[in-house]
Scaffold this motif. Structure first.
Motif, short mmCIF file in Angstrom:
data_model
loop_
_atom_site.label_atom_id
_atom_site.label_comp_id
_atom_site.label_asym_id
_atom_site.label_seq_id
_atom_site.Cartn_x
_atom_site.Cartn_y
_atom_site.Cartn_z
N UNK A 1 0.85 -1.20 0.00
CA UNK A 1 0.00 0.00 0.00
C UNK A 1 0.88 1.24 0.00
N UNK A 2 1.96 1.21 0.76
CA UNK A 2 2.89 2.33 0.78
C UNK A 2 3.55 2.56 -0.55
N UNK A 3 4.04 1.47 -1.20
CA UNK A 3 4.68 1.64 -2.51
C UNK A 3 3.69 2.26 -3.49
N UNK A 4 2.47 1.75 -3.50
CA UNK A 4 1.48 2.22 -4.47
C UNK A 4 1.02 3.65 -4.17
N UNK A 5 0.95 4.00 -2.89
CA UNK A 5 0.56 5.37 -2.54
C UNK A 5 1.62 6.36 -3.02
N UNK B 1 5.46 -6.97 -3.79
CA UNK B 1 6.44 -5.91 -3.98
C UNK B 1 6.26 -5.36 -5.39
N UNK B 2 6.75 -4.14 -5.61
CA UNK B 2 6.58 -3.47 -6.90
C UNK B 2 7.90 -3.50 -7.69
N UNK B 3 7.80 -3.86 -8.96
CA UNK B 3 8.96 -3.90 -9.85
C UNK B 3 8.58 -3.33 -11.21
N UNK C 1 10.94 -8.20 -13.89
CA UNK C 1 10.32 -8.95 -12.80
C UNK C 1 11.35 -9.84 -12.10
N UNK C 2 11.20 -10.00 -10.79
CA UNK C 2 12.21 -10.70 -10.00
C UNK C 2 12.03 -12.22 -10.02
N UNK D 1 4.23 -6.13 -11.55
CA UNK D 1 4.94 -5.19 -12.41
C UNK D 1 4.13 -3.94 -12.66
N UNK D 2 4.82 -2.81 -12.77
CA UNK D 2 4.20 -1.53 -13.12
C UNK D 2 5.02 -0.89 -14.23
#
Length: 366
Positions: free
Chosen positions: A222-226, A246-248, A253-254, A270-271
């Motif tokens: 939620x923090x990464x996306x915010x 997690x965001x990558x 991708x990991x 992924x974003x």
């Protein structure tokens, strides 16, 4: 608080300056309160009728907001701390410890930071939802038979053949503390939607002139996306992020490290690169406690081994693209015995001091 201390707490600072008998532990709050942020409603089809006023016809169902409790100390530092809880939890994560000591809420108020504690949509005191529960919602039903499950997954201890808890060095020991921990859980009132949670958290950040996000566990994503949604996030402090993706960058991708129980393995999403690069514009620190071991017979230790492996790749990806991310494994620093709920353990003052030091190093205290 004694009546005299309570009265002193509301006197002007000019008067307080002349008082020599004020306890050093007195905490002075300039402003406090609560509010909701975000939210929406849906309208039931039909026409409302006073003759059938309990019918849903023509009425609205409100929900999907966050409830926020805040305190601003006298002479507050410029950037508030916004605390985002983890899965099946609430703002209680950051309040008093199970053995009655001050939690991160008060510890950071004493350090001069304004503190915002929120219950994310469909959790805690934000428990109105515009969508019905579905079978996929984790920990959504009562009774919640999961005390040993939560104990093990949180790495607070493990159970031997007789079912006796073996607590670690930092979590308070005793039946009353065990019960207090188990009574901290919160069932979801609607489907888990971390994009909704991030939207609402970003709205809260946007109401400030800049804020530091402090997240825990499933609140990490939620923090990464915010931070992708709001340019007012000044930094992120993440305590044991995991349990959600997690965001990558979608082109980078990991590698997924599998847990013994595969569905407990760390995950990633992924974003677009332009979104990911927003995470490289702010300092980020991740803290992990003790008893993290891939392949361990303890399910929690193994599960968090996969999350730690993912965290390493996440930090590497941010730094590879010019960011400022740090992964801190507390045992490497000589700080031993912390579980997944390290902010509520016997050494939480030491860990708060460690976070304060990092904030100062990043220039976020002035």
């Amino acid at each position: 608080m004694k009546k005299s201390s309570l009265l002193l707490a509301v006197l002007p600072l000019a008067v307080l300056a002349g008082c020599q008998h004020i306890p050093s532990s007195t905490l002075y709050i300039e402003k406090q309160g609560s509010f909701t942020v975000g939210g929406r409603y849906i309208t039931h089809k039909g026409t409302f009728s006073a003759e059938n006023f309990i019918s849903p016809e023509g009425q609205r169902a409100y929900g999907d907001f966050a409830y926020v409790n805040y305190q601003i100390p006298v002479n507050a530092k410029p950037y508030p701390l916004i605390f985002q809880h983890g899965g099946a939890q609430s703002k209680r994560t950051w309040e008093s410890t199970v053995d009655g000591r001050e939690g991160f809420n008060n510890l950071f108020l004493r350090k001069g930071y304004s503190v915002y504690l929120l219950d994310q949509p469909r959790s805690g005191e934000s428990n109105l939802s515009t969508e019905a529960l579905d079978p996929a919602t984790p920990w959504a039903s009562n009774p919640m038979y999961g005390d040993k499950t939560f104990y093990i997954l949180s790495r607070i201890g493990h159970y031997d053949q007789q079912g006796n808890p073996v607590p670690n060095a930092q979590f308070p020991v005793g039946e009353s503390y065990y019960q207090a921990f188990q009574q901290s859980w919160s069932v979801g009132s609607g489907p888990l939607d971390n994009d909704l949670n991030a939207d609402v958290l970003a709205q809260l950040v946007n109401q400030t002139e800049g804020a530091v996000l402090v997240t825990h566990s499933m609140g990490g994503t939620i923090g990464w996306r915010a931070a992708i949604r709001s340019d007012k996030v000044k930094a992120i402090v993440a305590y044991e992020p995991g349990g959600t993706p997690f965001i990558f960058p979608e082109t980078e991708m990991p590698t997924i490290t599998k847990a013994r129980f595969e569905h407990l393995s760390a995950t990633a999403m992924g974003v677009p690169m332009n979104d990911f690069l927003k995470l490289t514009q702010i300092p980020i620190v991740l803290y992990y406690g003790d008893y993290i071991q891939l392949g361990s017979e303890n399910v929690g230790e193994d599960k968090w081994g996969t999350e730690f492996a993912m965290a390493k790749q996440f930090v590497d990806a941010i730094n590879r693209h010019g960011g400022d991310a740090t992964l801190v494994h507390l045992p490497i620093m000589g700080i031993h015995g912390n579980s997944h709920f390290l902010m509520g353990e016997k050494n939480n003052q030491q860990l708060a001091d460690l976070m304060e030091k990092w904030l100062k190093e990043k220039g976020l205290d002035k």
